[in-house]
Design a protein around this motif. Structure first.
Motif, short mmCIF file in Angstrom:
data_model
loop_
_atom_site.label_atom_id
_atom_site.label_comp_id
_atom_site.label_asym_id
_atom_site.label_seq_id
_atom_site.Cartn_x
_atom_site.Cartn_y
_atom_site.Cartn_z
N PHE A 123 -70.93 23.37 56.49
CA PHE A 123 -70.15 24.38 55.79
C PHE A 123 -70.91 25.70 55.70
N ASP A 124 -72.21 25.64 55.50
CA ASP A 124 -73.02 26.87 55.44
C ASP A 124 -72.93 27.64 56.75
N GLN A 126 -70.55 27.44 59.08
CA GLN A 126 -69.20 27.97 59.30
C GLN A 126 -68.94 29.19 58.42
N GLU A 127 -69.44 29.18 57.20
CA GLU A 127 -69.28 30.34 56.32
C GLU A 127 -70.00 31.55 56.91
N THR A 128 -71.19 31.33 57.46
CA THR A 128 -71.94 32.42 58.08
C THR A 128 -71.19 33.00 59.26
N ARG A 131 -68.10 35.00 58.11
CA ARG A 131 -68.48 36.31 57.59
C ARG A 131 -68.84 37.27 58.72
#
Length: 230
Positions: A123-124, A126-128, A131
């Motif tokens: 998840f980290d 994919q969030e990066t 963004r």
């Protein structure tokens, strides 16, 4: 002619990849003698772990390299970057252009030794990436694409390999909204059977991962020569 254009485009991308990697390595190596012991140690760690660094926060990198977080930030600025995020983006750019899916998975599993943390890491990452995508996408480009699709007589959707699911999904959504679509998801004959159907009243959407393959270049080149929106 189209094959030559495709080869030239792919060759340019390979040159860009080598330049990116050279920039990262050269910047770090040329500055190592001028750095403090802590920064030099950090530089050597980054050179040996580029793939892992691409997904590390400044705090994570500091822990792994055995330095303080301010040292990480000072290191990035000493190399000419605005900060650590800027340095990490260049590393990520190299990974997108240079490493294959298998290399990325191996690097990710090596970095995530605690299997219980894999879900959080996924998840980290994919969030990066989301963004970063948002920062690169302009409102103008987005609405131009929307307008092109809405006004098109027909929407041609291209994707191959792992990218097939994306044109298929968009095809399903557009058809439910009443749009006329064609999918181009196979190579060879399938491509050329549908290329001649493209006119200046159509729009072509191509999905590729990391590097634009030769078939995608051929499709987009033909679409532009026919006057279609791409």
């Amino acid at each position: 002619m189209r094959t030559k254009i495709a080869r030239d485009s792919l060759a340019a991308r390979r040159t860009d990849t080598n330049a990116t990697l050279s920039t990262i390595n050269d910047r770090i190596k040329s500055n190592l003698p001028l750095m403090s012991d802590g920064q030099a140690s950090l530089g050597r760690y980054i050179l040996d772990h580029l793939q892992e660094v691409a997904f590390m926060s400044a705090a994570d990198l500091a822990v792994q390299a055995g330095v303080s977080e301010p040292t990480v930030i000072r290191f990035a600025r000493a190399l000419g970057y605005s900060g650590y995020q800027d340095l990490r983006k260049e590393v990520q750019r190299f990974l997108r252009l240079y490493l294959g899916p298998g290399d990325k998975i191996r690097g990710f599993l090596t970095l995530t030794q605690d299997h219980k943390a894999i879900l959080d890491k996924v998840f980290d990452i994919q969030e990066t990436l989301l963004r970063e995508t948002r920062s690169l996408l302009s409102h103008e480009a987005f609405w131009c694409a929307v307008e092109a699709i809405c006004k098109a007589r027909c929407v041609f959707l291209f994707g191959q390999g792992a990218g097939v699911i994306l044109p298929e999904m968009l095809n399903f959504r557009l058809q439910r909204c009443g749009y006329h679509t064609y999918t181009i998801t196979s190579g060879g004959r399938d491509i050329f059977e549908k290329l001649h159907l493209i006119t200046e009243k159509d729009a072509v959407v191509a999905f590729t991962f990391f590097q634009t393959d030769e078939d995608a270049v051929i499709v987009l080149d033909h679409a532009r020569s026919a006057g279609a929106k791409t």
